[in-house]
Design a protein around this motif. Structure first.
Motif, PDB file in Angstrom:
ATOM      1  N   PRO A 182      36.186  49.132  45.919  1.00 15.72           N
ATOM      2  CA  PRO A 182      37.235  48.208  45.442  1.00 15.72           C
ATOM      3  C   PRO A 182      36.940  46.782  45.914  1.00 15.72           C
ATOM      4  O   PRO A 182      36.374  46.560  46.974  1.00 15.72           O
ATOM      5  CB  PRO A 182      38.497  48.745  46.097  1.00 15.72           C
ATOM      6  N   GLN A 183      37.327  45.858  45.095  1.00 17.63           N
ATOM      7  CA  GLN A 183      37.073  44.469  45.439  1.00 17.63           C
ATOM      8  C   GLN A 183      38.107  44.006  46.454  1.00 17.63           C
ATOM      9  O   GLN A 183      39.279  44.380  46.399  1.00 17.63           O
ATOM     10  CB  GLN A 183      37.158  43.585  44.201  1.00 17.63           C
ATOM     11  N   ALA A 184      37.657  43.161  47.366  1.00 17.99           N
ATOM     12  CA  ALA A 184      38.567  42.565  48.346  1.00 17.99           C
ATOM     13  C   ALA A 184      39.108  41.276  47.747  1.00 17.99           C
ATOM     14  O   ALA A 184      38.354  40.404  47.351  1.00 17.99           O
ATOM     15  CB  ALA A 184      37.835  42.282  49.646  1.00 17.99           C
ATOM     16  N   ASN A 185      40.398  41.217  47.650  1.00 17.09           N
ATOM     17  CA  ASN A 185      41.023  40.011  47.114  1.00 17.09           C
ATOM     18  C   ASN A 185      41.594  39.178  48.246  1.00 17.09           C
ATOM     19  O   ASN A 185      42.168  39.703  49.189  1.00 17.09           O
ATOM     20  CB  ASN A 185      42.160  40.370  46.153  1.00 17.09           C
ATOM     21  N   ALA A 186      41.460  37.900  48.145  1.00 15.74           N
ATOM     22  CA  ALA A 186      42.019  36.995  49.136  1.00 15.74           C
ATOM     23  C   ALA A 186      43.123  36.191  48.477  1.00 15.74           C
ATOM     24  O   ALA A 186      43.088  35.922  47.280  1.00 15.74           O
ATOM     25  CB  ALA A 186      40.938  36.061  49.667  1.00 15.74           C
ATOM     26  N   GLN A 187      44.098  35.830  49.284  1.00 11.20           N
ATOM     27  CA  GLN A 187      45.156  34.980  48.753  1.00 11.20           C
ATOM     28  C   GLN A 187      45.371  33.821  49.717  1.00 11.20           C
ATOM     29  O   GLN A 187      45.003  33.884  50.878  1.00 11.20           O
ATOM     30  CB  GLN A 187      46.455  35.759  48.573  1.00 11.20           C
ATOM     31  N   GLU A 188      45.972  32.791  49.209  1.00  9.87           N
ATOM     32  CA  GLU A 188      46.205  31.602  50.013  1.00  9.87           C
ATOM     33  C   GLU A 188      47.336  31.880  50.997  1.00  9.87           C
ATOM     34  O   GLU A 188      48.374  32.435  50.644  1.00  9.87           O
ATOM     35  CB  GLU A 188      46.587  30.446  49.096  1.00  9.87           C
TER      36      GLU A 188
END
Length: 147
Positions: free
Chosen positions: A18-24
Motif C-alpha cells: 500500500p502506498q504511504a500517504n502524507a498530509q499537511e
C-alpha cells in the motif's frame, strides 16, 4: 536463480504494497484569543472560573501583612482628600484668579509657589519632619497679543 527469485519477490512486494500517504500538519490554537475557534470561549471561560479561588476577605499588602477592608477604605479616602487638595492648589496657582505667589500648609507639608516674569512657576514642597524640599519648575509662556 536464487537471486532472480528474490528480486522477483521483492519487486512483487514493492508493487503490491500500500502506498504511504502524507498530509499537511496544521496546528490550530484552542483559545479564541490566539486565533482558535470562537465557540471555545465560553467553555474556556467556565473552566477558568471553576479553577479560580474565592477572593480573600482581606488582601496582603506589599510588606506581607494583612490589610482589612476598613484599611483599604481609609487609604482610598485619604487619596481622594489629597487629590481634592491638589486640585484646589492647582486652581490657586493656574486658575482664572491665580495669585502671583502663595503658600499652603497641611500636616507637616508646606507648599509655596512663585510666578516669575516669563510666566513660569516655581513650586516648592517642603516636608517639615524630614527637612526635605522638592522644587518643581513649570515653564510658562507669554501669550502674544492677537493681531
Amino acid at each position: 536463480m536464487f537471486s532472480f527469485r528474490y528480486t522477483c519477490v521483492a519487486a512483487l512486494l514493492f508493487l503490491t504494497a500500500p502506498q504511504a500517504n502524507a498530509q499537511e500538519f496544521v496546528h490550530q490554537f484552542k483559545n479564541p484569543s490566539f486565533g482558535g475557534p470562537p465557540f471555545n470561549s465560553s467553555h474556556l471561560l467556565s473552566i477558568a472560573e471553576i479553577d479560580r479561588p474565592d477572593p480573600p476577605t482581606s488582601t496582603t499588602s506589599t510588606f506581607g501583612r494583612q490589610t482589612s477592608q476598613a484599611d483599604l477604605f481609609v487609604r482610598q479616602l485619604e487619596s481622594r482628600i489629597l487629590s481634592r487638595l491638589s486640585s484646589d492648589i492647582t486652581d490657586a496657582i493656574f486658575g482664572e484668579d491665580a495669585e502671583p505667589s502663595g503658600e499652603f500648609a497641611f500636616d507637616d507639608t508646606r507648599i509655596s509657589f512663585d510666578t516669575l516674569l516669563d510666566g513660569s512657576v516655581i513650586v516648592s514642597i517642603a516636608d517639615e519632619t524630614t527637612g526635605g524640599v522638592t522644587t518643581i519648575e513649570v515653564p510658562g509662556f507669554l501669550a502674544e497679543p492677537a493681531q
